[in-house]
Design an enzyme around this catalytic site. Structure first.
Site, PDB file in Angstrom:
ATOM      1  N   GLU A 165      26.559  59.727  77.942  1.00  0.00           N
ATOM      2  CA  GLU A 165      25.686  59.213  79.006  1.00  0.00           C
ATOM      3  C   GLU A 165      26.467  59.048  80.320  1.00  0.00           C
ATOM      4  O   GLU A 165      25.936  59.321  81.395  1.00  0.00           O
ATOM      5  CB  GLU A 165      25.060  57.890  78.557  1.00  0.00           C
ATOM      6  CG  GLU A 165      24.121  58.126  77.369  1.00  0.00           C
ATOM      7  CD  GLU A 165      23.407  56.873  76.924  1.00  0.00           C
ATOM      8  OE1 GLU A 165      24.092  55.981  76.395  1.00  0.00           O
ATOM      9  OE2 GLU A 165      22.179  56.793  77.094  1.00  0.00           O
ATOM     10  N   GLU A 225      23.709  57.504  68.137  1.00  0.00           N
ATOM     11  CA  GLU A 225      23.124  56.156  68.120  1.00  0.00           C
ATOM     12  C   GLU A 225      22.159  55.945  66.966  1.00  0.00           C
ATOM     13  O   GLU A 225      22.104  54.881  66.357  1.00  0.00           O
ATOM     14  CB  GLU A 225      22.379  55.888  69.443  1.00  0.00           C
ATOM     15  CG  GLU A 225      23.286  55.588  70.612  1.00  0.00           C
ATOM     16  CD  GLU A 225      23.768  56.831  71.345  1.00  0.00           C
ATOM     17  OE1 GLU A 225      23.659  57.943  70.782  1.00  0.00           O
ATOM     18  OE2 GLU A 225      24.267  56.682  72.474  1.00  0.00           O
TER      19      GLU A 225
HETATM   20  N1  COA Z   1      33.129  51.257  69.158  1.00  0.00           N
HETATM   21  C1  COA Z   1      34.133  50.511  68.660  1.00  0.00           C
HETATM   22  N2  COA Z   1      35.052  50.977  67.827  1.00  0.00           N
HETATM   23  C2  COA Z   1      34.953  52.264  67.481  1.00  0.00           C
HETATM   24  C3  COA Z   1      33.931  53.108  67.944  1.00  0.00           C
HETATM   25  C4  COA Z   1      32.999  52.545  68.835  1.00  0.00           C
HETATM   26  N3  COA Z   1      32.005  53.268  69.358  1.00  0.00           N
HETATM   27  N4  COA Z   1      34.097  54.342  67.412  1.00  0.00           N
HETATM   28  C5  COA Z   1      35.203  54.272  66.649  1.00  0.00           C
HETATM   29  N5  COA Z   1      35.710  53.023  66.686  1.00  0.00           N
HETATM   30  C6  COA Z   1      36.930  52.552  66.027  1.00  0.00           C
HETATM   31  C7  COA Z   1      36.802  52.604  64.501  1.00  0.00           C
HETATM   32  O1  COA Z   1      36.190  51.429  64.005  1.00  0.00           O
HETATM   33  C8  COA Z   1      38.249  52.736  64.088  1.00  0.00           C
HETATM   34  O2  COA Z   1      38.822  51.461  64.198  1.00  0.00           O
HETATM   35  P1  COA Z   1      39.956  51.013  63.181  1.00  0.00           P
HETATM   36  O3  COA Z   1      41.076  51.998  63.352  1.00  0.00           O
HETATM   37  O4  COA Z   1      40.272  49.629  63.582  1.00  0.00           O
HETATM   38  O5  COA Z   1      39.306  51.100  61.839  1.00  0.00           O
HETATM   39  C9  COA Z   1      38.847  53.597  65.184  1.00  0.00           C
HETATM   40  O6  COA Z   1      37.969  53.467  66.310  1.00  0.00           O
HETATM   41  C10 COA Z   1      38.981  55.070  64.838  1.00  0.00           C
HETATM   42  O7  COA Z   1      37.725  55.526  64.368  1.00  0.00           O
HETATM   43  P2  COA Z   1      37.602  56.477  63.084  1.00  0.00           P
HETATM   44  O8  COA Z   1      36.161  56.676  62.844  1.00  0.00           O
HETATM   45  O9  COA Z   1      38.427  55.925  61.996  1.00  0.00           O
HETATM   46  O10 COA Z   1      38.316  57.795  63.642  1.00  0.00           O
HETATM   47  P3  COA Z   1      37.850  59.300  63.524  1.00  0.00           P
HETATM   48  O11 COA Z   1      38.836  60.068  64.315  1.00  0.00           O
HETATM   49  O12 COA Z   1      37.589  59.648  62.122  1.00  0.00           O
HETATM   50  O13 COA Z   1      36.435  59.396  64.276  1.00  0.00           O
HETATM   51  C11 COA Z   1      34.827  59.096  66.017  1.00  0.00           C
HETATM   52  C12 COA Z   1      36.330  59.133  65.641  1.00  0.00           C
HETATM   53  C13 COA Z   1      34.726  58.644  67.450  1.00  0.00           C
HETATM   54  C14 COA Z   1      34.203  60.489  65.871  1.00  0.00           C
HETATM   55  C15 COA Z   1      34.080  58.122  65.070  1.00  0.00           C
HETATM   56  O14 COA Z   1      34.760  56.888  65.057  1.00  0.00           O
HETATM   57  C16 COA Z   1      32.664  57.844  65.457  1.00  0.00           C
HETATM   58  O15 COA Z   1      31.775  58.594  65.144  1.00  0.00           O
HETATM   59  N6  COA Z   1      32.434  56.722  66.137  1.00  0.00           N
HETATM   60  C17 COA Z   1      31.115  56.246  66.432  1.00  0.00           C
HETATM   61  C18 COA Z   1      30.600  56.887  67.652  1.00  0.00           C
HETATM   62  C19 COA Z   1      29.245  56.307  67.992  1.00  0.00           C
HETATM   63  O16 COA Z   1      28.438  55.995  67.153  1.00  0.00           O
HETATM   64  N7  COA Z   1      29.024  56.172  69.289  1.00  0.00           N
HETATM   65  C20 COA Z   1      27.806  55.680  69.774  1.00  0.00           C
HETATM   66  C21 COA Z   1      27.842  54.210  69.817  1.00  0.00           C
HETATM   67  S1  COA Z   1      26.446  53.633  70.645  1.00  0.00           S
END
Ligand code: COA
Length: 700
Positions: free
Chosen positions: A105, A125
């Site tokens: 966004e 989301e």
């Molecule tokens: N907000 C807060 N923390 C987040 C986050 C977010 N949107 N996305 C990831 N994190 C944190 C995880 O909890 C993890 O924390 P930890 O190491 O303390 O456990 C860390 O970031 C790494 O994330 P992880 O998922 O383990 O790494 P990855 O490389 O496998 O994947 C992403 C990275 C970004 C692809 C995955 O974390 C993801 O899909 N995140 C959610 C994205 C999302 O839903 N965004 C929209 C939110 S409205």
């Protein structure tokens, strides 16, 4: 604390840098920093254009999910995106990593977008029960039309750069250093006097109004027909529909109303819980104390469904695999089971025949243990019988190199006893896969008494290579998942004996959100499996314990479910969809009469309350005994291995949401009827007495 967003200047270009590891989530400090830096850049006469760039592994991967359970703090992300878009100087977003949710966004709020190869984009989301509400649901369709926006936002899966470029969402691909390229792009925009393009003012995505409406209507009909219990997807559709009907400022208000409804819906809290529970479950204490051993070549003992599935999972992870079966015929079948999976990929065009050959070149079939001398880890997936397992482990102990991990895929046997026949119990671990092992994401890692930290760390490393979701379990009969299913499976049979039909129990459980009910599941898995377990337990079963023999009666008729065309349901002509069977109902009636039970009617809610109470109570005992490290691990197991509806977070989260006192009341009420079966878990009793919930045990 250093500021996570900074503004510097290179010539006449302002560079805004976001630095908020690990994923540059758009926390309050980042949002505030973005607003402040854009304001400064806009006011700075030495700056003519602005680049937004993120340090580290990714452009913001979304809003900060950890802030969701706290009161909102200004500025809201929607205001940040509008502020960026309102900048009077061109703003270029430089994208890399995983540009997800709020990050996407921010990119759409910018005037131009440049991205590095390999960048992934998405609106996940929906997976946490909300929608892109920083203007994303209004901006994206203004560029792409409705179809792609619906697809991306309702499914929640990411797409690659090529698709995003084709959709017109990214203007340029960086072929060198992203930051440099973005700065050069900004300079070029200034030199060429390319006018600022604000997405909220665009309408090219609405040019074909008929196609827009058709895409909305087709998706709406599909969603209504599927009757999904998920709340957010229809709200997303309504936002995208509105984008074409109203100017951006009004659409933004509607988007806000829709996300408020999503946030207030219990599915949102449940899905956020599932998100963090999954990430917490992988954090084993052993991994902090020891490094994993090398993993390049593994052995798999057994070429049946489980052995073949594990082999495919290992091959997919890039490992070399030696599969051992007892004779030529069995290993030929084992090889065929593996080849079948890849052949299907080839037939469906998912991989080439050459790729299949390359993968199969890492697979070696064998009928003896001689080739296992240099494997790093071995997983046995042979018949579930202690004596058979012991024979295998005794033989493995003789041939494996020192330090090779010896894993059992047993689903309920005592791994301490299995380890005791080896000279190296510190190398023995449980790796409990779920069928089909190459598809199901759950892996229960079972920790026997003498296992070393290094062995556990190696098991975890294997899970990571195979992209599994590992959960730690202590040793007990059935470990976490199967021990629980034994309990609520009993409740399903109690309900039928007391008057509910298996069809009503299945319907009630489906209504709760499971894809299928327990009796459909039994028909799918094969009634003979549970029958064999019951026969084995018959010797040790307390004669005073309640026992419902209805399932045995069906098995005695050879009605094992789908594979025999008949179980609780009838499966005509190999159909996988069953119809109700009056003969089964007659058998149930006869058994009720024999037990002296006058059947009564049940509401679906009563069925679900009782079924879930048994599941939650057993989960509480499992945590109380230290078999599961925390309640959220129980949730991960049930969601990823047993189809518990993710939108309810897992049984322990569900219990927290409905109130532990309510669950305890159901257990106490049932105990009046059957005090032997219904014994409230001391943990549950304690939490209710202290006014606490399961989540209070998940912290730390
Ligand atoms: N907000 C807060 N923390 C987040 C986050 C977010 N949107 N996305 C990831 N994190 C944190 C995880 O909890 C993890 O924390 P930890 O190491 O303390 O456990 C860390 O970031 C790494 O994330 P992880 O998922 O383990 O790494 P990855 O490389 O496998 O994947 C992403 C990275 C970004 C692809 C995955 O974390 C993801 O899909 N995140 C959610 C994205 C999302 O839903 N965004 C929209 C939110 S409205």
């Amino acid at each position: 604390m250093t500021d996570p967003v900074t503004l510097t200047r290179t010539g006449n270009i302002g560079l805004i840098c976001i630095d908020n590891p690990p994923v540059n989530a758009l926390s309050f400090a980042v949002r505030r920093g973005l607003v402040s830096c854009i304001t400064q850049a806009d006011a700075d006469s030495k700056i003519d254009a602005v680049v937004i760039w993120a340090d580290g592994r990714t452009f913001p991967a979304g809003a900060d999910i950890t802030e969701f359970d706290r009161p909102p703090i200004e500025p809201a992300l929607v205001d940040v995106c509008d502020h960026i878009e309102g900048c009077s100087k061109p703003v270029i977003a430089a994208l890399h990593g995983t540009v997800l949710g709020g990050g996407f966004e921010v990119a759409l709020g910018s005037h131009f977008r440049i991205a590095a190869p390999g960048t992934r984009f998405g609106f996940p989301e929906v997976l946490i029960g909300i929608l892109p509400a920083a203007g994303g649901s209004q901006r994206m369709p203004r560029i792409t039309g409705a179809g792609p926006a619906l697809d991306l936002m309702i499914k929640g899966s990411p797409i690659n750069l090529e698709k995003v470029v084709a959709l017109g969402l990214v203007d340029r691909v960086s072929l060198g250093d992203l930051k440099e390229d973005a700065l050069n792009y900004a300079a070029e925009i200034l030199v060429d006097k390319i006018p600022i393009r604000r997405v909220s003012e665009r309408s090219d995505g609405f040019a074909d109004q008929a196609a827009y409406t058709a895409a909305i209507e087709a998706t709406r009909s599909k969603m209504l027909a599927a009757n999904s219990p998920l709340f957010a997807p229809m709200r997303i559709l309504e936002c995208i529909e509105a984008a074409a009907e109203m100017p951006y400022p009004e659409g933004r208000i509607l988007e806000y109303e829709k996300i408020r409804a999503c946030v207030e819906h219990p599915q949102h809290a449940a899905l956020v819980h599932a998100f963090f529970a999954e990430r917490k479950s992988v954090k084993f204490p052993e991994a902090g104390r020891a490094k994993p051993r090398n993993l390049a070549k593994i052995g798999v003992i057994g070429g049946g469904t489980m052995g073949a599935g594990i082999t495919v999972a290992a091959l997919d992870a890039g490992l070399e695999v030696i599969m051992v079966e007892r004779d030529a015929q069995s290993i030929a079948r084992g090889k065929e089971n593996v080849a079948k999976v890849y052949q299907r990929h080839v037939d469906k065009g998912r991989i080439t025949a050459e790729k299949m050959d390359a993968v199969m070149a890492r697979y070696t079939p064998a009928t003896g243990y001689e080739l296992l001398g240099d494997v790093d880890l071995v997983i046995e997936a042979v018949f579930e019988e202690m004596s058979v397992k012991k024979t295998v482990f005794t033989a493995l102990d003789k041939v494996l190199k020192p330090g090779a991990v010896m894993a059992s895929n047993t689903s309920f046997l005592d791994i301490n006893e299995i380890a005791s026949v080896t000279s190296r119990p510190d190398d023995v671990i449980g790796l409990h896969f779920f069928s089909p092992a190459n598809i199901m994401r759950l892996l229960e890692i079972v920790i026997p008494d003498k296992v070393s930290d290094e062995t556990v760390a190696t098991g975890l490393a294997l899970a990571k290579m195979m992209r599994k979701t590992p959960v730690r379990s202590g040793v007990c009969d059935g470990f976490i998942g199967n021990r629980m299913i034994a309990k609520y499976g009993d409740v399903a049979s109690h309900l039928v004996e007391e008057g509910a039909s298996p069809y009503q129990v299945d319907a009630a459980v489906r209504e709760f959100g499971y894809p299928i009910g327990p009796f459909q599941m039994s028909d799918l898995a094969g009634g003979d499996i549970g029958w064999a377990v019951r026969k084995r337990h018959a010797k040790t079963r307390d004669p005073k314990a309640r026992y419902v023999p209805i399932a045995d009666r069906l098995c005695e008729n050879g009605w094992f479910g789908q594979k025999t065309g008949r179980g609780y349901y009838i499966y005509e002509n190999g159909s996988r969809v069953g119809t109700q069977d009056p003969e089964v109902l007659a058998i149930i009636d006869a058994e009720r009469a024999r037990a002296g039970i006058t059947p009564r009617s049940f509401t679906n809610a009563e069925i679900v309350d009782r079924y879930l109470a048994a599941m939650i109570n057993e989960g509480a005992d499992i945590v109380h005994e230290g078999i599961a490290s925390c309640p959220s691990d129980v949730d991960v197991i049930k969601v990823y291995g047993y189809a518990f509806p993710r939108f309810r977070g897992g049984p322990m989260k569900y219990a927290d949401m409905i109130g532990l006192d309510k669950v305890l009341a159901t257990i106490h009420k049932m105990a009046e009827q059957d005090p032997m079966f219904w014994v409230a878990s001391p943990l549950l009793v304690d939490l209710v007495a202290k006014g606490k919930n399961f989540d209070s045990l998940n912290k730390g």
